[in-house]
Write a protein that holds these residues in place. Sequence first.
Motif, PDB file in Angstrom:
ATOM      1  N   VAL A 256       0.843  -1.190   0.000  1.00  0.00           N
ATOM      2  CA  VAL A 256       0.000   0.000   0.000  1.00  0.00           C
ATOM      3  C   VAL A 256       0.878   1.240   0.000  1.00  0.00           C
ATOM      4  O   VAL A 256       1.855   1.332   0.754  1.00  0.00           O
ATOM      5  N   SER A 257       0.545   2.206  -0.854  1.00  0.00           N
ATOM      6  CA  SER A 257       1.244   3.492  -0.905  1.00  0.00           C
ATOM      7  C   SER A 257       0.205   4.609  -0.920  1.00  0.00           C
ATOM      8  O   SER A 257      -0.763   4.556  -1.677  1.00  0.00           O
ATOM      9  N   HIS A 258       0.425   5.622  -0.075  1.00  0.00           N
ATOM     10  CA  HIS A 258      -0.454   6.780  -0.014  1.00  0.00           C
ATOM     11  C   HIS A 258       0.266   7.951  -0.679  1.00  0.00           C
ATOM     12  O   HIS A 258       1.400   8.280  -0.296  1.00  0.00           O
ATOM     13  N   VAL A 259      -0.376   8.581  -1.647  1.00  0.00           N
ATOM     14  CA  VAL A 259       0.279   9.565  -2.506  1.00  0.00           C
ATOM     15  C   VAL A 259      -0.407  10.919  -2.383  1.00  0.00           C
ATOM     16  O   VAL A 259      -1.642  11.007  -2.365  1.00  0.00           O
ATOM     17  N   ARG A 260       0.396  11.990  -2.294  1.00  0.00           N
ATOM     18  CA  ARG A 260      -0.096  13.367  -2.331  1.00  0.00           C
ATOM     19  C   ARG A 260       0.674  14.142  -3.391  1.00  0.00           C
ATOM     20  O   ARG A 260       1.910  14.054  -3.440  1.00  0.00           O
ATOM     21  N   VAL A 261      -0.020  14.892  -4.217  1.00  0.00           N
ATOM     22  CA  VAL A 261       0.634  15.726  -5.211  1.00  0.00           C
ATOM     23  C   VAL A 261       1.031  17.043  -4.548  1.00  0.00           C
ATOM     24  O   VAL A 261       0.198  17.735  -3.953  1.00  0.00           O
ATOM     25  N   LEU A 262       2.321  17.400  -4.663  1.00  0.00           N
ATOM     26  CA  LEU A 262       2.833  18.609  -4.019  1.00  0.00           C
ATOM     27  C   LEU A 262       3.040  19.756  -5.000  1.00  0.00           C
ATOM     28  O   LEU A 262       2.888  20.925  -4.637  1.00  0.00           O
ATOM     29  N   ALA A 263       3.416  19.446  -6.226  1.00  0.00           N
ATOM     30  CA  ALA A 263       3.690  20.495  -7.203  1.00  0.00           C
ATOM     31  C   ALA A 263       3.575  19.909  -8.602  1.00  0.00           C
ATOM     32  O   ALA A 263       3.814  18.709  -8.811  1.00  0.00           O
ATOM     33  N   VAL A 264       3.222  20.744  -9.547  1.00  0.00           N
ATOM     34  CA  VAL A 264       3.111  20.350 -10.950  1.00  0.00           C
ATOM     35  C   VAL A 264       3.867  21.363 -11.788  1.00  0.00           C
ATOM     36  O   VAL A 264       3.701  22.575 -11.633  1.00  0.00           O
ATOM     37  N   ARG A 265       4.732  20.862 -12.688  1.00  0.00           N
ATOM     38  CA  ARG A 265       5.464  21.753 -13.580  1.00  0.00           C
ATOM     39  C   ARG A 265       5.953  20.972 -14.800  1.00  0.00           C
ATOM     40  O   ARG A 265       6.451  19.851 -14.678  1.00  0.00           O
ATOM     41  N   ASP A 266       5.768  21.588 -15.959  1.00  0.00           N
ATOM     42  CA  ASP A 266       6.267  21.036 -17.225  1.00  0.00           C
ATOM     43  C   ASP A 266       5.790  19.611 -17.470  1.00  0.00           C
ATOM     44  O   ASP A 266       6.546  18.746 -17.927  1.00  0.00           O
ATOM     45  N   GLY A 267       4.542  19.336 -17.162  1.00  0.00           N
ATOM     46  CA  GLY A 267       3.993  18.015 -17.426  1.00  0.00           C
ATOM     47  C   GLY A 267       4.473  16.934 -16.492  1.00  0.00           C
ATOM     48  O   GLY A 267       4.273  15.752 -16.756  1.00  0.00           O
ATOM     49  N   GLN A 268       5.109  17.327 -15.401  1.00  0.00           N
ATOM     50  CA  GLN A 268       5.577  16.375 -14.396  1.00  0.00           C
ATOM     51  C   GLN A 268       5.032  16.794 -13.028  1.00  0.00           C
ATOM     52  O   GLN A 268       4.589  17.928 -12.842  1.00  0.00           O
ATOM     53  N   ALA A 269       5.065  15.879 -12.082  1.00  0.00           N
ATOM     54  CA  ALA A 269       4.552  16.171 -10.750  1.00  0.00           C
ATOM     55  C   ALA A 269       5.534  15.717  -9.679  1.00  0.00           C
ATOM     56  O   ALA A 269       6.164  14.663  -9.801  1.00  0.00           O
ATOM     57  N   VAL A 270       5.656  16.530  -8.638  1.00  0.00           N
ATOM     58  CA  VAL A 270       6.378  16.141  -7.431  1.00  0.00           C
ATOM     59  C   VAL A 270       5.356  15.579  -6.462  1.00  0.00           C
ATOM     60  O   VAL A 270       4.350  16.236  -6.159  1.00  0.00           O
ATOM     61  N   VAL A 271       5.575  14.371  -6.011  1.00  0.00           N
ATOM     62  CA  VAL A 271       4.622  13.728  -5.110  1.00  0.00           C
ATOM     63  C   VAL A 271       5.306  13.302  -3.818  1.00  0.00           C
ATOM     64  O   VAL A 271       6.511  13.023  -3.793  1.00  0.00           O
TER      65      VAL A 271
END
Length: 311
Positions: A202-217
């Motif tokens: 199990v992995s719990h994911v949160r999106v922190l930032a979006v830029r240039d078609g990529q995401a920091v999670v």
Amino acid sequence: MNAGYEYREEVGAEAAGRTVLAWLARRYRHSTEAVWRERIATGEVRLDGQPALAMDVLRPGQSLVWTRPPWEEPAVPLAFAILYRDAHLLAVAKPRGLPSIPNGGFLEHTLLFRVRRLHPEAVPMHRLGRGTSGLFLFARTDGARRAVAAAWRAGRVEKEYRALVRGVPATPSFTVDVPIGLVPHPRLGQVHAASTGGKTAVSHVRVLAVRDGQAVVAVSIPPGRPHQIRIHRAAAGHPLVGDPLYVEGGVPGPDPGLPGEGGYRLHAQRLVLAHPATGHRLELECAPPPELRGQSHPHALSNGRPPVDEC
């Protein structure tokens, strides 16, 4: 050149009945059968203390030793920072590209070897992939090792990572629960990947930032499986940027790389556990590199203190 190394094993059921040559070529797939034949012929392999012959048949309980001569290890970053240290625990910041423990062509160019030059008693409590940077925990006493290992097995250790993924997830937070097990790999035989017959993960994911078609999670996991974050992010349709092994679906690609090959961006940022001696809550953090910083990020702190040493 390093000092060389002796690889020792007691012959078990899987090896019993095979010849020395067949077993070594099967167990250590990094070398061909012809290379192993030459090593045996030059006396690098011993069976029960005597030089082995290629066609010797192995029996359960025998001692098989390969004495690997000194070799030149690949160049990797060797510096690390000490984030937390007391009489029981040691937490360090592992640089991206430095293997955690000896494996393959790495012996002295590993975090474990470098740490033990300062703290010979240090025992690693987990692993990070060679391409993963960040927080790495060692136990300094047997009591601490037992306590942390028990907490890890029971799911009482909180772990959070940062990762850079391809594409933008459709929702800001979600959970991935794809099972992970062994699947075929053309160069290794088997590798961990998404598998319907695998073990629960199990992995719990949160999106922190979006830029240039990529995401920091940010990814939080309970007791994890090997390469879990890389597998789960790919299984969710967003593989890590630069991952040479896992593609969408969480499985090896058509021409897959090796698990230890770099290129991806993954950082172990945070560990929370009960201190093995006091029972008090211990929060350890390691600041992410610039490309993995989101809307907000903590500084590199250990219980409110800056790193205590540079190595």
